[in-house]
Each structure stands twice: as structure tokens, then as C-alpha cells.
Design an enzyme around this catalytic site. Sequence first.
Site, PDB file in Angstrom:
ATOM      1  NE  ARG A  54     -17.352  47.518  86.958  1.00 48.49           N
ATOM      2  CZ  ARG A  54     -16.655  48.503  87.522  1.00 48.49           C
ATOM      3  NH1 ARG A  54     -16.019  49.379  86.776  1.00 48.49           N
ATOM      4  NH2 ARG A  54     -16.601  48.620  88.827  1.00 48.49           N
ATOM      5  CE1 TYR A 114     -31.328  53.385  80.684  1.00 50.12           C
ATOM      6  CE2 TYR A 114     -31.423  50.997  80.722  1.00 50.12           C
ATOM      7  CZ  TYR A 114     -30.694  52.168  80.565  1.00 50.12           C
ATOM      8  OH  TYR A 114     -29.357  52.120  80.269  1.00 50.12           O
TER       9      TYR A 114
END
Length: 405
Positions: free
Chosen positions: A334, A190
Site C-alpha cells: 500500500r 491461494y
Amino acid sequence: MPDLFSPFTLKDVTLRNRIAMSPMTMYNSVDGRLDDYHVSYLGARAAGGFGLVFGEQMAITPDGRTTTSCAGIWSDDQIEGHARVCAIIERMGGVPAIQLGHTGRKGSELPPHRGTNDEGTWKQLPPDHPDGWTCVAPSAIPYGGGGHVYPVHALTVDEIKALHRAYADAARRALDAGYKWLEMHYAHGYLGASFFSPLANQRDDQYGGSLENRARFHLEALDAVRAVWPEKYPLTMRLGSDDLNAAGTQFDDAVVAIGWMKEHGLDLADLSLGFNTDEMTDPPFNEPAFMVERANRVRREVGIPVAASWNLGVPQTANRVIAEEQIDLVMLGRPALANPHWPIWAARELGHDSPFSLVPEDWRWWLQNFRGHQDSIGWPKPAPADVPTTALADNDAGAPGQKAA
């Protein structure tokens, strides 16, 4: 000696344990707002025992999103949804945390569950698509991998300064909403990661070239946020500390830069990878706890608390890296999606005296006191003590560039 369930205090904020839910892009926002989905999803993780709860990266500008379905905090109109999320997290015993960021040249994507490109990876939309836009970056170099091939706009100095003001404005809104912990997202390809990496940053002004110049964007953004974010609350950072590419970000440089960030008000470093290219040498994505050694070096050499994610979803592994004081916080992605009560499950796996002490008091009473067969309340039996930790391994992060890291 600490363990996974020891409290952790940073500034005036105390977490009930060392388990943090990592920021993960969920593609469930309209106009960048948080709504009932986020209240339910994030409140459940706080109720499940996570000490620190992040939502996803919150975009500081509309073009800082990954997709038009991503969340942000660029407008005062978005504060209400964030306030609802903060309230439910605190009610359930967690500390509400926000990650501010801008996706830079990895934006303008189609949500991955709605389709991928011919390479089977993220699908970037062209600038003239109704849900697309022209991405910005330190230099006019598209990411390239995963179909990110459309031209990008190289930011001017004035535009960089405007982004720093946008960081500060977003931090003010975060404070108004009730967040107690703020993280800057400088990783995963990013915008912050792009400024730090020679692969993406080929500027010839004060924001490019030398390590000091490539870190200037980060330091000025930290200064802007620190000016409005109270000293009593932690200001942290997730850094793309290594591109795993000889021409990209090198970890030695990251250690130096984190030292500078500490001087500019950084309270904790959250170590991850750069992901400024798909061309990586020996990517370690299947190795348990592979970021811990790097994070521990920062802890030793910079003298700053550290966190790490990536493949720490095995309770025995997570507890060991805390007990050995390699890192201070475990970030789970996750595993937090797969099991909103991961901390309670881990407590039982590790033989904690009172696993249900992590849930709200009313639930705890029923789980601890009501008569019945103990193994019939829905929790699996603890794993045998002689099962090797590696045999239980389960990733908490995905493939290169995956958002759920």
C-alpha cells in the site's frame, strides 16, 4: 553495513536498492492482458525509485485468476503487454519481476470495489455466473470465510501435473517478455498455500498427509520452472508460512520446507501468512514489521536471503531491519500505491546525501540544479529526528486476506 539504499545482488541481477514493490491485485485487465494502465502504473513506481517492481500475481491458467478482471500469462497472446511493462520498468532503472500463481479456492470473485457480501468481505460468484467458475483445490473443501461457500473441485494427480506444466509454460513466456526475476506465489490462501495447509489439504495420496507430501506440489512446481528459467536470474517464492491456527500451517514446518525448496533451486524466500482460514489466533495486523522476526529465523537457519512485507512503510523501520541484517529486501504494498515516489521520500526522511539520485537522470538534473526555494518543489520536509518510529506507522498491507499485501 547495508542500508535501505544499498545495492542488492542475487544471481546475476543487481537491484539499485533494497526496496521492492509488492505484487497487488489491481482488477484492470481484459482477457488477462496488460495494457497502458499497467505500463503507466508500474513504470511510475520504477521511476519513483523502487529497485524491484512486481505487477500483480499473474495467473498461469484462466481459472487461476481471482476475478475475470485479473491479469495472467497463460497465453502467448499476453506476452506483448508484459514486454511493454518490462521495457518501461528497465528504462526507469528498476528490475522487472513477475509473480506466478493460481488462486485455487479463492477464485471466482467479484472485484471488491464493485461490491461485497453480507459480511463486508470478498464476494465469491457462483460457478454458473457469467464471470464465475468452479474453483479447484487440493481437497473438495471450500474456503468458507468471506462467502466462499460454493463447491470446489479436488484436483486429480493428472491435473496437478498439468498445472506444473502450466507454471513452466508461464515462466517461458515471462522470460520471452523480458522479466529478470520470478516469484512463485504460495501464500494468502491461494493454491500453493492450500496444498501446504492441513486445513485445506486432506488428501490421502502423495500430495497430502505428511509435511513432505504437502510440500510436494511446491517442489515439483519449482522443478518445472527451474528447468526453463535461467540460472542467472533469481527464482524466489512467497510462502504462507503460518496460518495462525493450531490446525493449520505451522511456522516450524515452513522453515523445514523452505530448506527443501532451497535444494530445488529457490534463491530467496519471501515470507507471508497462509490465510487458509479467517479463524486466526491473535492476528498481528496492526503491529509494525511483524513478519520480520519470522523471516530472520529462515535467514539464519536455512541460510537463504529473505524478504518480508506487512507494515514496513515507515522509512525508519524499513531502514532498521535492513541495517540490522534481519532481512534482505523490504516489500511494500500500500505505501507503493499511496506514493509512487516512496523511495525518494524515504531517502529524504533518512537523510540520504542525494535523494533525487533515484529518479531518471533528466528529472534529477532539474530537481538538483535549477535555482529556487528548495521546500517549494513538492516534497514535505523530513520528519523531526526525535519523532518515534511507531508514531509514524502506516500499514503496507490490509485486513486478513486483503489482496494488497
